[in-house]
Design a protein around this motif. Structure first.
Motif, PDB file in Angstrom:
ATOM      1  N   GLU A 136       0.844  -1.204   0.000  1.00  0.00           N
ATOM      2  CA  GLU A 136       0.000   0.000   0.000  1.00  0.00           C
ATOM      3  C   GLU A 136       0.879   1.255   0.000  1.00  0.00           C
ATOM      4  O   GLU A 136       0.578   2.252  -0.656  1.00  0.00           O
ATOM      5  CB  GLU A 136      -0.916   0.014   1.225  1.00  0.00           C
ATOM      6  CG  GLU A 136      -2.004  -1.047   1.234  1.00  0.00           C
ATOM      7  CD  GLU A 136      -1.539  -2.412   1.724  1.00  0.00           C
ATOM      8  OE1 GLU A 136      -0.315  -2.577   1.975  1.00  0.00           O
ATOM      9  OE2 GLU A 136      -2.376  -3.312   1.841  1.00  0.00           O
ATOM     10  N   TYR A 187      -8.526   1.219   5.752  1.00  0.00           N
ATOM     11  CA  TYR A 187      -7.746   1.692   4.611  1.00  0.00           C
ATOM     12  C   TYR A 187      -8.719   2.269   3.595  1.00  0.00           C
ATOM     13  O   TYR A 187      -9.519   1.542   3.006  1.00  0.00           O
ATOM     14  CB  TYR A 187      -6.941   0.530   4.020  1.00  0.00           C
ATOM     15  CG  TYR A 187      -6.000   0.949   2.907  1.00  0.00           C
ATOM     16  CD1 TYR A 187      -4.780   1.564   3.195  1.00  0.00           C
ATOM     17  CD2 TYR A 187      -6.331   0.728   1.568  1.00  0.00           C
ATOM     18  CE1 TYR A 187      -3.920   1.953   2.182  1.00  0.00           C
ATOM     19  CE2 TYR A 187      -5.466   1.120   0.551  1.00  0.00           C
ATOM     20  CZ  TYR A 187      -4.261   1.732   0.862  1.00  0.00           C
ATOM     21  OH  TYR A 187      -3.412   2.117  -0.144  1.00  0.00           O
ATOM     22  N   GLY A 221      -4.374   5.172   4.261  1.00  0.00           N
ATOM     23  CA  GLY A 221      -4.664   5.399   2.848  1.00  0.00           C
ATOM     24  C   GLY A 221      -4.655   6.900   2.556  1.00  0.00           C
ATOM     25  O   GLY A 221      -4.264   7.714   3.401  1.00  0.00           O
TER      26      GLY A 221
END
Lengths: 337, 618
Positions: A183, A229, A294
């Motif tokens: 990520e 996220y 995120g």
């Protein structure tokens, strides 16, 4: 991710010949490798990449990158990077900083770089401790935290990097755990694509002086239930069973369970990172259970250098001065014979 | 203007010092500037010195709210704004009180009697009205009801409020002085037409009052005499009047054009340096990038960033700001990047005297950093040669890959003088050290054999990717090195690099006597005062006095010691406690130096210098 351009580089092309000297087990290694893996995906030339750091453990970073780089002075990297970018808009300029570097000694530069929105990418290594000076509390350390300089517990309330940044008009703010490289890599690529100042806060574990500072959010066993996220345009759902999500109850964000009390997936808030109003982004930043990771905010705005360049083009178009002599010999001059 | 009549009255003098004083809102700076610009165009040599309060609008009528502008005009070479005043124009009692000391006995004072009210006299701490109590009997006082006459002149112009009307009374005073010195008001009227293009009634009002003052002076027999100052003998050429800060800014413009680089200024506003930022901000047409940063540190930090990326990068500040920039100057020195730091010195320490002049940052410029961190330090000495030294600072920085500190001061930065315009085409070449491609076995810290300067490898150049930083670096690769011998080697080579600049700067010369009884030594902004005092001494027959003025401080010119030893006595004159004298003592410890220091926020006066020199020659 761009797929049209052929990849010129692998991550190895971004490794310098210097031996990496961080402590074993430090998340800094994860960040370094994630950056090295993200760069080949960005379609930019290595010659155009610049890393500027301040002082602290994280700030050794540029020495380990086979790009242009400067390990500068404590807290000043955003200002130095601003100069680099303004001198040459074509460069991809990255700032490497820590919680002490950016929010204590460099606090002023940190807020002003965000306000101006120069196209820089700032990676904030937030380990909530001073590592290089060996274990004093930082501006993100918790109240009560016992450190070398607070043996009876820290008495200074912490900053939240995201709140501070969005308060300072950050257009791009992302947060990511130091142990989720996939990520992290994607966020770095998005940050580079975004035109404007991008701030990525990495919840970075310091295994020596503040081990486990984020384990309640980042440990593999709890991550699914303790981290949300978020992705732009998608409902904000999390949990091992993917059945929990965020709803707005009056002025507060709440966690609801899909299938309970008549809550369906349609009731769950859809994340809009591009919204100019930062209210909801601030609420997401403030959440502690779960913590939100995120890209929380990605509001497209004109950059500082775009404004400057437009102004310069307008002035140039109107001006009759092309060379300095045109100026020097203009206006009130007189002859002596 | 009735020139023939005037000439009959004229008393031809070589030079005249005029001082305009009033409340900080009275427009004295504008009045003074207009007079000096007009005189320069007439062909006079001029030197000016604005003296204004630190407060933007101090309480009206107060002693500390007095704003003044002095101009020295002449038919001979003028090198200072002068110390004794021939004509004082005082718009209020506070202005008179604070400036009377400077007026030569027997000379002229013009006052606006309307402002000598009970209230204003009290504010100026006058117990009785000096216009009535005989205390001005040694002067030629011209009393004019300036406010009343201004109002009367403007009674038919529509659309003016009371404030706008009284604001034009400075033009009445200017009109009177124009007549006294046989100057045409045309330049000033043109100025109104440009400045107030959208406000025709303001143009009309100012023009009317200016002319009214001029006619008033012409017709009233209150004015006992008038002077004409004929044009000075100056080298032929095209001239303009330039302020020191403007000249500094233009020097950088010329250096950027000559070196083929873009100019970047990272700066934070500070008195008296801000005018350089203001000036450069105007010149986007030349691609100049001015970045007003969040603080002094960001000012220089952005400058270092721009230099790393290949711009001619400069930062501007004054004393307190230089203190804040110290750590970053150390970084620029360590990573051997070219930047220029301009320090327009002001009275210190701490906040000190922001609007006054002083030379007390010399030691800070030389040594105000941690570690052994030598940089080039040079100083401009006149308003117009700020151009040359800004250019030279850029050239030295780019050719020797080092920070350069350029010292000016409030006196020359705000002063103006005629400048024989230099064309950028005629300036010496600047060879920047940018390399466009990697040679075999290239390293970032490879050095030029002669200068020891490294190459400038800028981002965007393939094959030259490299890292720099504040940590000590290996002598060749530039990688971090903690090796003891390497640190000593690098410390010495950084010092040697600066020392070798001696081979690229001019030798120091003397003016007047080249050897003899007394050498006057100065540096930086005191050139005008010192030169003029030594010149007067020379004219009085003292032929064994010489004068050496230093513009290059670190390194000093190669022949410094030899030159100093040509004289029996040496007096080092500075506007500080003796910093340059101490530097010379440190370098040449067998030479005895006498100090003459002044620390009042003011330039040297001619009389005090000559008195000192005569005493030393006894």
């Amino acid at each position: 991710m761009e797929t049209t351009a052929e990849k010129k580089y692998s991550y190895k092309d971004f490794e310098s010949d210097q031996e990496v000297r961080w402590c074993p087990g430090c998340d800094d290694y994860v960040i370094l490798r994630s950056v090295q893996k993200a760069l080949p995906e960005m379609g930019i030339d290595r010659k155009d990449v610049v890393f500027i750091s301040g002082i602290g453990c994280s700030s050794r970073f540029p020495y380990y990158m086979n790009t242009y780089g400067m390990h500068s002075i404590h807290g000043r990297a955003p200002a130095i990077a601003s100069g680099v970018k303004l001198a040459n808009n074509d460069l991809s300029v990255w700032v490497i900083t820590g919680d002490g570097d950016s929010m204590a000694i460099g606090g002023n530069h940190f807020i002003h770089v965000l306000r101006r929105n120069i196209d820089l990418n700032i990676i904030l290594f937030n380990n909530k401790i001073y590592g290089l000076t060996k274990g004093q509390f930082s501006p993100t350390s918790l109240v009560g935290q016992k450190t070398k300089s607070s043996p009876y517990g820290n008495t200074q309330p912490p900053f939240s990097a995201g709140e501070l940044a969005i308060g300072a008009q950050a257009r791009f703010f992302a947060r990511i755990g130091g142990n989720t490289p996939k990520e992290m890599t994607e966020i770095f690529i998005d940050a580079e694509k975004f035109k404007g100042t991008s701030l990525i806060e990495v919840m970075q574990n310091c295994p020596i002086f503040n081990d486990g500072a984020y384990s309640q959010f980042t440990d593999k066993a709890v991550r699914a239930d303790k981290q949300l996220y978020v992705e732009h345009g998608k409902p904000m759902i999390f949990g091992t069973d993917r059945n929990k999500g965020l709803i707005l109850n009056k002025l507060k964000l709440e966690v609801a369970t899909i299938g309970e009390n008549g809550v369906t997936e349609a009731d769950i808030l859809v994340h809009d990172a591009t919204e100019s109003d930062p209210t909801l982004h601030q609420m997401l930043v403030r959440m502690q259970d779960p913590i939100v990771t995120g890209i929380i905010r990605m509001y497209k705005d004109i950059t500082f250098e775009q404004r400057e360049n437009e102004s310069m083009e307008q002035v140039k178009a109107k001006s009759s001065f092309h060379k300095t002599d045109d100026l020097f010999f203009s206006g009130d001059t007189y002859e002596v014979h | 203007m009735a020139n023939s009549k005037l000439n009959n009255l004229a008393e031809v003098l070589e030079s005249v010092v005029i001082r305009f004083v009033g409340d900080s809102g009275d427009g004295m700076q504008l009045t003074g500037t207009q007079f000096s610009d007009t005189s320069a165009m007439f062909g006079n040599d001029i030197a000016t010195f604005p003296n204004y309060p630190a407060e933007i609008r101090a309480p009206q009528g107060s002693l500390y709210g007095v704003s003044g502008f002095q101009v020295h005009i002449g038919s001979v070479e003028i090198s200072t704004p002068g110390d004794e005043v021939d004509l004082l124009v005082a718009m209020n009692p506070a202005g008179l009180k604070t400036n009377l000391y400077a007026v030569k006995p027997g000379h002229t004072i013009i006052v606006d009697t309307d402002s000598f009210t009970k209230k204003n006299l009290e504010k100026a701490h006058y117990e009785s009205n000096p216009l009535d109590d005989g205390s001005l009997s040694n002067y030629r006082v011209i009393e004019v009801e300036m406010t009343t006459l201004t109002k009367e002149a403007l009674k038919d112009i529509e659309g003016l409020d009371n404030k706008s009307i009284t604001r034009t009374k400075n033009m009445f005073a200017l009109g009177m002085v124009y007549w006294m010195y046989d100057r045409s008001p045309a330049h000033t009227i043109e100025f109104f037409e440009k400045k107030f293009a959208s406000k025709p009634n303001i143009i009309e009002a100012n023009t009317k009052v200016l002319n009214t003052g001029l006619y008033y002076a012409e017709t009233l027999e209150l004015i006992p005499n008038a002077y004409t100052i004929s044009p000075a003998k100056m080298n032929p050429g095209t001239y303009r009047i330039i302020m020191g800060n403007t000249a500094t800014a233009w020097g950088f413009l010329a250096a950027a054009e000559k070196s083929g680089l873009e100019l970047f200024l990272g700066s934070y506003p500070i008195t008296p340096a801000s005018d350089i930022l203001h000036e450069l901000a105007k010149h986007k047409h030349f691609g100049v990038k001015t970045f007003q940063a969040e603080d002094e540190i960001a000012g220089i930090a952005s400058t270092i960033g721009a230099s790393f990326a290949g711009d001619l990068a400069i930062t501007t500040t004054s004393g307190p700001g230089l203190a804040l920039k110290g750590e970053a100057i150390g970084l620029a020195m360590m990573i051997e990047l070219p930047i220029v730091i301009v320090n327009v010195q002001r009275g210190g320490p701490s906040t000190g005297l922001p609007t006054k002049t002083e030379q007390s940052d010399l030691m800070q410029a030389l040594y105000g950093r941690n570690g052994e961190s030598p940089v080039i330090v040079i100083a401009a000495s006149t308003p117009s040669n700020c151009f040359n030294y800004a250019y030279e600072a850029s050239k030295l920085a780019l050719e020797h890959m080092t920070p350069v500190i350029l010292l000016t001061d409030g006196y020359i930065a705000n002063g103006s003088a005629p400048w024989k315009i230099l064309s950028t085409e005629d300036m010496p070449p600047i060879n920047n050290r940018i390399i466009s491609k990697a040679t075999e076995n290239w390293h970032p810290y490879d050095r030029d054999d002669a200068t020891l300067a490294r190459n400038w490898a800028i981002p965007g150049t393939a094959g030259l990717e490299h890292r720099v930083g504040g940590l000590e670096k290996d002598r060749v690769s530039g990688n971090v090195s903690y090796v003891p011998e390497n640190h000593e080697y690098m410390t010495k080579i950084r010092a040697e690099k600066i020392k070798r600049v001696q081979d690229y700067i001019p030798e120091i010369t003397t003016e007047f006597a080249t050897s003899g009884d007394l050498l006057v030594v100065g540096w930086g902004g005191t050139y005008g005062s010192l030169h003029s005092a030594v010149k007067h001494m020379n004219e009085e027959g003292y032929d064994s006095i010489g004068y050496a003025h230093f513009n290059y401080i670190n390194p000093l010119p190669k022949n410094t010691e030899t030159l100093l030893k040509q004289f029996k006595k040496i007096v080092v004159c500075e506007l500080n406690g003796g910093q340059f004298a101490n530097l010379l003592r440190m370098k040449f410890n067998d030479i005895e130096l006498i100090q003459f220091n002044k620390i009042q926020g003011l330039p040297f006066g001619n009389a005090e210098l000559m008195e000192k020199f005569k005493q030393l020659l006894k």
